[in-house]
Design an enzyme around this catalytic site. Structure first.
Site, mmCIF file in Angstrom:
data_model
loop_
_atom_site.group_PDB
_atom_site.id
_atom_site.type_symbol
_atom_site.label_atom_id
_atom_site.label_comp_id
_atom_site.label_asym_id
_atom_site.label_seq_id
_atom_site.Cartn_x
_atom_site.Cartn_y
_atom_site.Cartn_z
ATOM 1 N N ILE A 185 35.103 42.538 55.775
ATOM 2 C CA ILE A 185 34.009 41.878 55.053
ATOM 3 C C ILE A 185 33.872 40.446 55.547
ATOM 4 C CG2 ILE A 185 33.042 41.313 52.789
ATOM 5 C CD1 ILE A 185 34.644 43.520 51.591
ATOM 6 N N HIS A 186 33.160 40.283 56.667
ATOM 7 C CA HIS A 186 32.852 38.937 57.141
ATOM 8 C C HIS A 186 31.498 38.552 56.548
ATOM 9 C CE1 HIS A 186 30.178 40.448 60.419
ATOM 10 N NE2 HIS A 186 30.981 41.496 60.339
ATOM 11 N N ALA A 187 30.904 37.488 57.074
ATOM 12 C CA ALA A 187 29.714 36.926 56.416
ATOM 13 C C ALA A 187 28.578 37.932 56.279
ATOM 14 C CB ALA A 187 29.244 35.688 57.176
#
Lengths: 317, 101
Positions: free
Chosen positions: B27-29
Protein backbone atom coordinates in the site's frame (compact mmCIF):
# COMPACT_ATOMS: atom_id res chain seq x y z
CA UNK A 1 -13.75 5.79 20.75
CA UNK A 2 -9.99 5.26 20.91
CA UNK A 3 -8.89 1.67 20.96
CA UNK A 4 -7.23 0.16 24.00
CA UNK A 5 -3.67 1.26 24.60
CA UNK A 6 -0.79 -1.14 24.57
CA UNK A 7 2.51 -1.28 26.40
CA UNK A 8 5.10 -2.56 23.95
CA UNK A 9 7.37 -5.43 24.92
CA UNK A 10 11.02 -4.79 24.24
CA UNK A 11 13.95 -7.01 23.47
CA UNK A 12 17.59 -6.44 24.32
CA UNK A 13 18.12 -5.56 20.64
CA UNK A 14 15.44 -2.82 20.88
CA UNK A 15 17.09 -1.44 24.00
CA UNK A 16 20.48 -1.44 22.29
CA UNK A 17 19.18 0.33 19.17
CA UNK A 18 17.40 3.01 21.20
CA UNK A 19 20.41 3.52 23.45
CA UNK A 20 23.16 3.29 20.85
CA UNK A 21 23.59 7.07 20.81
CA UNK A 22 21.77 8.22 23.93
CA UNK A 23 23.58 5.77 26.20
CA UNK A 24 26.75 5.46 24.07
CA UNK A 25 26.38 1.69 23.70
CA UNK A 26 28.34 -0.73 21.61
CA UNK A 27 28.56 -4.52 21.58
CA UNK A 28 31.13 -6.38 23.63
CA UNK A 29 29.85 -9.92 23.01
CA UNK A 30 27.01 -11.95 21.48
CA UNK A 31 24.99 -9.27 19.62
CA UNK A 32 23.08 -12.07 17.84
CA UNK A 33 21.71 -13.32 21.15
CA UNK A 34 19.98 -9.96 21.70
CA UNK A 35 17.52 -10.43 18.84
CA UNK A 36 14.16 -11.59 20.13
CA UNK A 37 15.45 -11.75 23.72
CA UNK A 38 12.72 -10.09 25.73
CA UNK A 39 13.33 -7.89 28.78
CA UNK A 40 10.53 -9.04 31.09
CA UNK A 41 11.35 -6.71 33.97
CA UNK A 42 11.83 -3.11 32.89
CA UNK A 43 14.59 -1.97 35.22
CA UNK A 44 18.33 -2.17 35.69
CA UNK A 45 20.14 -4.12 38.41
CA UNK A 46 23.64 -4.10 39.83
CA UNK A 47 24.36 -7.75 40.62
CA UNK A 48 26.97 -7.16 43.33
CA UNK A 49 25.23 -9.32 45.94
CA UNK A 50 24.52 -12.14 43.50
CA UNK A 51 28.16 -12.20 42.42
CA UNK A 52 29.16 -12.38 46.08
CA UNK A 53 27.02 -15.50 46.41
CA UNK A 54 23.72 -14.21 47.80
CA UNK A 55 21.13 -15.63 45.41
CA UNK A 56 17.93 -15.56 47.44
CA UNK A 57 16.88 -12.21 45.99
CA UNK A 58 18.40 -11.75 42.60
CA UNK A 59 16.49 -9.66 40.03
CA UNK A 60 17.71 -11.85 37.17
CA UNK A 61 14.95 -10.69 34.78
CA UNK A 62 16.56 -7.26 34.56
CA UNK A 63 19.48 -6.03 32.51
CA UNK A 64 22.53 -6.29 34.75
CA UNK A 65 25.00 -3.43 35.04
CA UNK A 66 28.61 -4.15 35.96
CA UNK A 67 30.39 -1.09 37.27
CA UNK A 68 33.74 -0.51 38.86
CA UNK A 69 32.67 -2.21 42.11
CA UNK A 70 31.55 -5.48 40.46
CA UNK A 71 34.55 -5.66 38.16
CA UNK A 72 37.02 -4.96 40.97
CA UNK A 73 35.35 -7.60 43.14
CA UNK A 74 35.49 -10.22 40.37
CA UNK A 75 39.09 -9.28 39.68
CA UNK A 76 39.97 -9.90 43.32
CA UNK A 77 38.81 -13.54 43.17
CA UNK A 78 40.92 -16.54 42.15
CA UNK A 79 40.46 -17.39 38.47
CA UNK A 80 38.33 -20.52 38.90
CA UNK A 81 36.16 -18.80 41.50
CA UNK A 82 35.34 -15.74 39.40
CA UNK A 83 34.32 -17.88 36.43
CA UNK A 84 32.00 -19.75 38.74
CA UNK A 85 30.52 -16.49 40.08
CA UNK A 86 30.11 -15.04 36.63
CA UNK A 87 28.02 -18.04 35.66
CA UNK A 88 25.34 -16.87 38.10
CA UNK A 89 24.48 -14.39 35.32
CA UNK A 90 23.60 -17.22 32.92
CA UNK A 91 19.88 -16.41 32.72
CA UNK A 92 19.82 -12.61 32.65
CA UNK A 93 18.48 -10.88 29.50
CA UNK A 94 21.68 -8.91 29.00
CA UNK A 95 24.70 -7.30 30.62
CA UNK A 96 26.10 -3.78 30.37
CA UNK A 97 29.63 -2.88 31.37
CA UNK A 98 30.09 0.77 32.24
CA UNK A 99 32.96 3.21 31.69
CA UNK A 100 33.81 1.76 28.28
CA UNK A 101 35.78 -1.13 29.79
CA UNK A 102 37.25 -3.80 27.60
CA UNK A 103 35.98 -7.30 28.22
CA UNK A 104 38.52 -9.27 30.33
CA UNK A 105 39.63 -12.58 28.86
CA UNK A 106 37.82 -14.78 31.42
CA UNK A 107 34.61 -12.85 30.62
CA UNK A 108 34.86 -13.63 26.94
CA UNK A 109 35.24 -17.34 27.62
CA UNK A 110 32.29 -17.51 29.99
CA UNK A 111 29.92 -15.56 27.76
CA UNK A 112 30.91 -17.28 24.56
CA UNK A 113 29.35 -20.39 26.12
CA UNK A 114 26.41 -18.68 27.82
CA UNK A 115 25.23 -16.71 24.77
CA UNK A 116 24.20 -13.75 26.93
CA UNK A 117 24.42 -10.42 25.02
CA UNK A 118 27.00 -8.10 26.59
CA UNK A 119 26.99 -4.37 25.87
CA UNK A 120 29.43 -1.66 26.80
CA UNK A 121 28.58 1.92 27.65
CA UNK A 122 31.01 4.78 27.77
CA UNK A 123 29.03 6.46 30.53
CA UNK A 124 29.90 6.12 34.21
CA UNK A 125 27.70 3.67 36.09
CA UNK A 126 25.54 6.17 37.99
CA UNK A 127 24.72 8.18 34.90
CA UNK A 128 23.98 5.05 32.92
CA UNK A 129 21.63 3.72 35.63
CA UNK A 130 19.59 6.95 35.51
CA UNK A 131 19.53 7.50 31.76
CA UNK A 132 19.07 3.80 31.01
CA UNK A 133 16.10 3.47 33.36
CA UNK A 134 14.34 6.48 31.82
CA UNK A 135 15.00 5.23 28.28
CA UNK A 136 13.71 1.77 29.07
CA UNK A 137 10.57 3.10 30.72
CA UNK A 138 9.88 5.37 27.77
CA UNK A 139 10.33 2.47 25.33
CA UNK A 140 7.76 0.42 27.20
CA UNK A 141 5.42 3.24 28.17
CA UNK A 142 1.77 2.72 27.23
CA UNK A 143 0.95 4.16 23.82
CA UNK A 144 -1.97 4.62 21.53
CA UNK A 145 -2.30 5.66 17.90
CA UNK A 146 -5.12 8.15 17.39
CA UNK A 147 -6.64 9.89 14.39
CA UNK A 148 -5.76 13.56 14.61
CA UNK A 149 -3.24 16.19 13.59
CA UNK A 150 -0.87 17.52 16.23
CA UNK A 151 0.76 20.91 16.15
CA UNK A 152 2.91 22.94 18.51
CA UNK A 153 1.59 26.48 18.93
CA UNK A 154 3.90 28.80 20.91
CA UNK A 155 4.97 25.98 23.20
CA UNK A 156 1.50 24.44 23.56
CA UNK A 157 0.91 20.95 22.11
CA UNK A 158 -2.51 20.80 20.44
CA UNK A 159 -4.21 17.74 18.95
CA UNK A 160 -6.84 18.59 16.32
CA UNK A 161 -9.44 15.93 15.84
CA UNK A 162 -12.56 15.62 13.73
CA UNK A 163 -13.98 13.63 10.84
CA UNK A 164 -11.84 13.16 7.74
CA UNK A 165 -12.32 16.13 5.44
CA UNK A 166 -13.29 18.61 8.15
CA UNK A 167 -10.08 20.58 7.60
CA UNK A 168 -7.54 19.49 10.21
CA UNK A 169 -4.63 19.48 7.80
CA UNK A 170 -5.63 22.82 6.23
CA UNK A 171 -5.62 24.47 9.65
CA UNK A 172 -2.28 22.84 10.46
CA UNK A 173 -0.92 24.21 7.19
CA UNK A 174 -2.13 27.73 7.99
CA UNK A 175 -0.57 27.46 11.47
CA UNK A 176 2.74 26.30 9.99
CA UNK A 177 2.69 29.36 7.71
CA UNK A 178 2.26 31.49 10.82
CA UNK A 179 5.45 30.02 12.26
CA UNK A 180 4.12 27.13 14.35
CA UNK A 181 5.41 23.56 14.02
CA UNK A 182 3.85 20.31 12.86
CA UNK A 183 4.21 17.31 15.16
CA UNK A 184 2.10 14.78 13.22
CA UNK A 185 -0.43 14.98 10.41
CA UNK A 186 -3.53 12.81 10.41
CA UNK A 187 -2.27 10.09 12.75
CA UNK A 188 -0.64 10.83 16.09
CA UNK A 189 1.09 8.44 18.47
CA UNK A 190 0.46 9.35 22.12
CA UNK A 191 2.61 7.89 24.89
CA UNK A 192 2.67 8.36 28.64
CA UNK A 193 6.30 8.92 29.53
CA UNK A 194 8.09 8.02 32.75
CA UNK A 195 7.02 11.30 34.40
CA UNK A 196 3.34 10.68 33.62
CA UNK A 197 2.95 13.33 30.92
CA UNK A 198 1.43 12.57 27.54
CA UNK A 199 3.78 13.00 24.60
CA UNK A 200 2.67 13.14 20.98
CA UNK A 201 4.74 12.17 17.96
CA UNK A 202 4.31 11.10 14.35
CA UNK A 203 4.43 7.62 12.88
CA UNK A 204 8.05 7.62 11.63
CA UNK A 205 7.34 6.69 8.01
CA UNK A 206 5.00 9.63 7.31
CA UNK A 207 6.54 12.09 9.77
CA UNK A 208 7.53 14.85 7.36
CA UNK A 209 4.57 14.64 5.01
CA UNK A 210 1.03 15.95 4.89
CA UNK A 211 -1.84 15.36 2.55
CA UNK A 212 -3.77 18.42 1.44
CA UNK A 213 -6.87 17.75 -0.63
CA UNK A 214 -6.36 19.04 -4.14
CA UNK A 215 -2.58 19.23 -3.74
CA UNK A 216 -1.79 15.69 -2.71
CA UNK A 217 1.19 14.81 -0.55
CA UNK A 218 3.59 17.61 0.39
CA UNK A 219 6.94 17.59 2.19
CA UNK A 220 6.63 19.99 5.10
CA UNK A 221 10.28 20.78 6.03
CA UNK A 222 11.14 20.97 2.33
CA UNK A 223 8.58 23.72 1.80
CA UNK A 224 8.74 25.53 5.13
CA UNK A 225 12.17 24.72 6.61
CA UNK A 226 13.27 22.57 9.53
CA UNK A 227 11.63 24.88 12.10
CA UNK A 228 8.23 23.82 10.74
CA UNK A 229 8.65 20.34 12.26
CA UNK A 230 8.94 19.00 15.78
CA UNK A 231 9.83 15.40 16.59
CA UNK A 232 7.75 15.18 19.74
CA UNK A 233 5.71 17.46 21.96
CA UNK A 234 3.81 17.31 25.23
CA UNK A 235 0.03 17.16 24.69
CA UNK A 236 -1.63 20.11 26.44
CA UNK A 237 -4.96 20.45 24.68
CA UNK A 238 -7.33 18.50 22.45
CA UNK A 239 -9.51 20.51 20.08
CA UNK A 240 -12.42 18.62 18.60
CA UNK A 241 -13.65 20.19 15.36
CA UNK A 242 -17.27 19.42 14.65
CA UNK A 243 -19.87 20.57 12.17
CA UNK A 244 -21.78 23.49 13.62
CA UNK A 245 -25.19 21.82 13.64
CA UNK A 246 -24.15 18.55 15.27
CA UNK A 247 -24.04 18.27 19.07
CA UNK A 248 -24.30 22.00 19.67
CA UNK A 249 -25.00 21.15 23.30
CA UNK A 250 -21.40 20.49 24.17
CA UNK A 251 -20.14 23.83 22.91
CA UNK A 252 -18.99 25.74 25.98
CA UNK A 253 -19.96 29.40 25.51
CA UNK A 254 -18.32 30.70 28.68
CA UNK A 255 -15.18 28.61 29.06
CA UNK A 256 -16.20 27.94 32.67
CA UNK A 257 -17.04 24.26 32.23
CA UNK A 258 -13.72 22.67 31.49
CA UNK A 259 -13.91 19.31 29.76
CA UNK A 260 -11.23 16.65 29.89
CA UNK A 261 -10.44 13.54 27.91
CA UNK A 262 -8.81 10.61 29.62
CA UNK A 263 -5.64 9.85 27.66
CA UNK A 264 -3.81 6.77 29.00
CA UNK A 265 -5.07 7.63 32.47
CA UNK A 266 -4.12 11.31 32.31
CA UNK A 267 -6.85 13.97 32.00
CA UNK A 268 -6.17 16.29 29.05
CA UNK A 269 -8.19 19.50 28.55
CA UNK A 270 -10.63 19.22 25.66
CA UNK A 271 -12.60 21.87 23.83
CA UNK A 272 -15.16 21.42 21.08
CA UNK A 273 -15.04 24.03 18.33
CA UNK A 274 -17.87 24.31 15.82
CA UNK A 275 -16.88 24.49 12.19
CA UNK A 276 -18.99 26.81 10.05
CA UNK A 277 -18.53 28.73 6.83
CA UNK A 278 -16.82 32.04 7.42
CA UNK A 279 -15.18 31.15 10.74
CA UNK A 280 -11.46 31.75 10.85
CA UNK A 281 -10.61 28.50 12.59
CA UNK A 282 -6.86 28.99 12.34
CA UNK A 283 -7.25 32.04 14.51
CA UNK A 284 -9.57 30.25 16.92
CA UNK A 285 -7.14 27.34 17.33
CA UNK A 286 -4.20 29.68 17.82
CA UNK A 287 -6.03 31.69 20.50
CA UNK A 288 -7.26 28.49 22.17
CA UNK A 289 -3.63 27.41 22.53
CA UNK A 290 -2.63 30.77 24.01
CA UNK A 291 -5.60 30.66 26.38
CA UNK A 292 -4.53 27.19 27.49
CA UNK A 293 -1.04 28.49 28.14
CA UNK A 294 -2.46 31.31 30.23
CA UNK A 295 -4.46 28.79 32.25
CA UNK A 296 -1.33 26.73 32.82
CA UNK A 297 0.30 29.91 34.13
CA UNK A 298 -2.56 30.24 36.61
CA UNK A 299 -4.86 32.75 34.90
CA UNK A 300 -8.35 31.75 33.83
CA UNK A 301 -10.09 34.59 32.00
CA UNK A 302 -13.60 33.11 32.21
CA UNK A 303 -13.32 32.52 35.94
CA UNK A 304 -11.82 35.96 36.59
CA UNK A 305 -14.66 37.71 34.79
CA UNK A 306 -17.21 35.56 36.57
CA UNK A 307 -15.72 36.44 39.98
CA UNK A 308 -15.75 40.13 39.03
CA UNK A 309 -19.39 39.88 37.97
CA UNK A 310 -20.41 38.15 41.19
CA UNK A 311 -18.76 40.86 43.28
CA UNK A 312 -20.41 43.63 41.23
CA UNK A 313 -23.83 41.97 41.41
CA UNK A 314 -23.54 41.38 45.15
CA UNK A 315 -23.05 45.14 45.69
CA UNK A 316 -26.35 45.81 43.96
CA UNK A 317 -28.30 43.62 46.43
CA UNK B 1 -12.93 -13.95 1.34
CA UNK B 2 -13.44 -16.45 4.14
CA UNK B 3 -14.50 -14.66 7.28
CA UNK B 4 -17.38 -12.31 6.58
CA UNK B 5 -18.86 -11.37 9.91
CA UNK B 6 -22.10 -9.52 10.28
CA UNK B 7 -23.45 -8.22 13.54
CA UNK B 8 -26.47 -6.21 12.60
CA UNK B 9 -27.89 -3.78 15.09
CA UNK B 10 -31.00 -1.78 14.33
CA UNK B 11 -29.20 1.35 13.13
CA UNK B 12 -25.65 0.51 12.09
CA UNK B 13 -24.67 -2.85 10.62
CA UNK B 14 -21.01 -3.73 11.13
CA UNK B 15 -19.17 -5.78 8.53
CA UNK B 16 -15.60 -7.05 8.65
CA UNK B 17 -13.50 -8.95 6.13
CA UNK B 18 -9.93 -10.24 6.00
CA UNK B 19 -7.86 -9.22 2.99
CA UNK B 20 -4.28 -9.76 1.89
CA UNK B 21 -2.05 -7.23 0.16
CA UNK B 22 -1.38 -8.94 -3.18
CA UNK B 23 0.41 -6.30 -5.26
CA UNK B 24 4.19 -6.35 -5.11
CA UNK B 25 4.83 -2.87 -3.72
CA UNK B 26 2.14 -2.96 -1.05
CA UNK B 27 0.00 0.00 0.00
CA UNK B 28 2.07 2.89 -1.32
CA UNK B 29 0.64 6.28 -2.22
CA UNK B 30 -1.31 5.22 -5.33
CA UNK B 31 -3.15 2.25 -3.82
CA UNK B 32 -3.83 4.36 -0.71
CA UNK B 33 -5.43 7.01 -2.92
CA UNK B 34 -7.56 4.38 -4.66
CA UNK B 35 -8.75 3.06 -1.31
CA UNK B 36 -9.55 6.56 -0.03
CA UNK B 37 -11.42 7.39 -3.20
CA UNK B 38 -13.49 4.23 -2.91
CA UNK B 39 -14.05 4.69 0.84
CA UNK B 40 -15.18 8.31 0.68
CA UNK B 41 -17.98 7.24 -1.66
CA UNK B 42 -19.69 5.54 1.29
CA UNK B 43 -21.37 7.10 4.29
CA UNK B 44 -20.28 4.40 6.76
CA UNK B 45 -17.16 4.53 8.91
CA UNK B 46 -14.44 2.33 7.41
CA UNK B 47 -11.30 1.23 9.24
CA UNK B 48 -8.38 -0.82 8.03
CA UNK B 49 -6.56 -2.94 10.58
CA UNK B 50 -3.09 -4.44 10.59
CA UNK B 51 -1.60 -6.16 13.66
CA UNK B 52 -4.19 -4.55 15.90
CA UNK B 53 -3.56 -1.01 14.61
CA UNK B 54 -6.65 0.53 13.02
CA UNK B 55 -6.65 3.53 10.70
CA UNK B 56 -9.40 5.40 8.92
CA UNK B 57 -9.72 4.21 5.33
CA UNK B 58 -10.79 7.71 4.27
CA UNK B 59 -7.37 9.15 5.10
CA UNK B 60 -4.36 8.73 2.80
CA UNK B 61 -1.78 9.48 5.48
CA UNK B 62 -3.53 7.12 7.86
CA UNK B 63 -3.36 4.29 5.32
CA UNK B 64 0.32 5.00 4.64
CA UNK B 65 1.18 4.69 8.34
CA UNK B 66 -0.13 1.12 8.25
CA UNK B 67 2.89 0.07 6.17
CA UNK B 68 0.88 -2.61 4.40
CA UNK B 69 3.63 -4.55 2.67
CA UNK B 70 3.15 -7.26 0.08
CA UNK B 71 1.64 -10.29 1.78
CA UNK B 72 0.38 -8.38 4.82
CA UNK B 73 -2.90 -9.61 6.30
CA UNK B 74 -5.34 -6.77 6.87
CA UNK B 75 -8.91 -6.52 8.02
CA UNK B 76 -11.54 -4.13 6.71
CA UNK B 77 -14.10 -2.96 9.27
CA UNK B 78 -17.14 -0.95 8.22
CA UNK B 79 -19.96 0.37 10.37
CA UNK B 80 -23.00 2.10 8.91
CA UNK B 81 -25.95 1.60 6.59
CA UNK B 82 -23.85 0.88 3.47
CA UNK B 83 -21.16 -1.12 5.31
CA UNK B 84 -21.54 -4.31 3.25
CA UNK B 85 -21.17 -2.50 -0.08
CA UNK B 86 -18.18 -0.53 1.22
CA UNK B 87 -16.35 -3.66 2.38
CA UNK B 88 -17.05 -5.34 -0.97
CA UNK B 89 -15.72 -2.34 -2.90
CA UNK B 90 -12.51 -2.10 -0.87
CA UNK B 91 -11.89 -5.85 -0.88
CA UNK B 92 -12.29 -5.79 -4.66
CA UNK B 93 -9.40 -3.31 -4.94
CA UNK B 94 -7.18 -5.62 -2.90
CA UNK B 95 -8.12 -8.59 -5.08
CA UNK B 96 -7.40 -6.63 -8.26
CA UNK B 97 -3.96 -5.76 -6.82
CA UNK B 98 -4.90 -2.08 -7.14
CA UNK B 99 -4.59 -2.50 -10.92
CA UNK B 100 -0.82 -3.02 -10.58
CA UNK B 101 1.57 -5.92 -11.41
Amino acid sequence: MWRIAESPRITVADFFEAGRQALQLDWAANPDAAVGREITEVALNRPGLALAGFMRYFAYRRIQVLGLAEMTYLGSLPAAERIQRLKTLAHVPGIVMSRGRRLPGYFQKVFADLRVPVMRTHLVTGHFMNAGTVLMQNLTSPRIRVPGTMIEIDGVGVLLEGEPGIGKSEIALALIKRGHSLVADDTTVLTRDSTGTIQGSAVPITREHMEIRGLGIIHVPGLFGVASMRDGMRLDLIIRMQKAAVGADDIDRTGLDAQFRDVLGVPVPLIAVPVAAGRDLTNVVEVAALNQRMKQMGRDAARELDEKLKVALARKD
Amino acid sequence: MDSDKKTTTASAPAVARDVTVLNRYGIHARPAALLVKAATGFACEILLEKNGVKVNAKSIMGLLTLEGNHGAKLKIHATGPDAAAAVAALADLFERKFFED
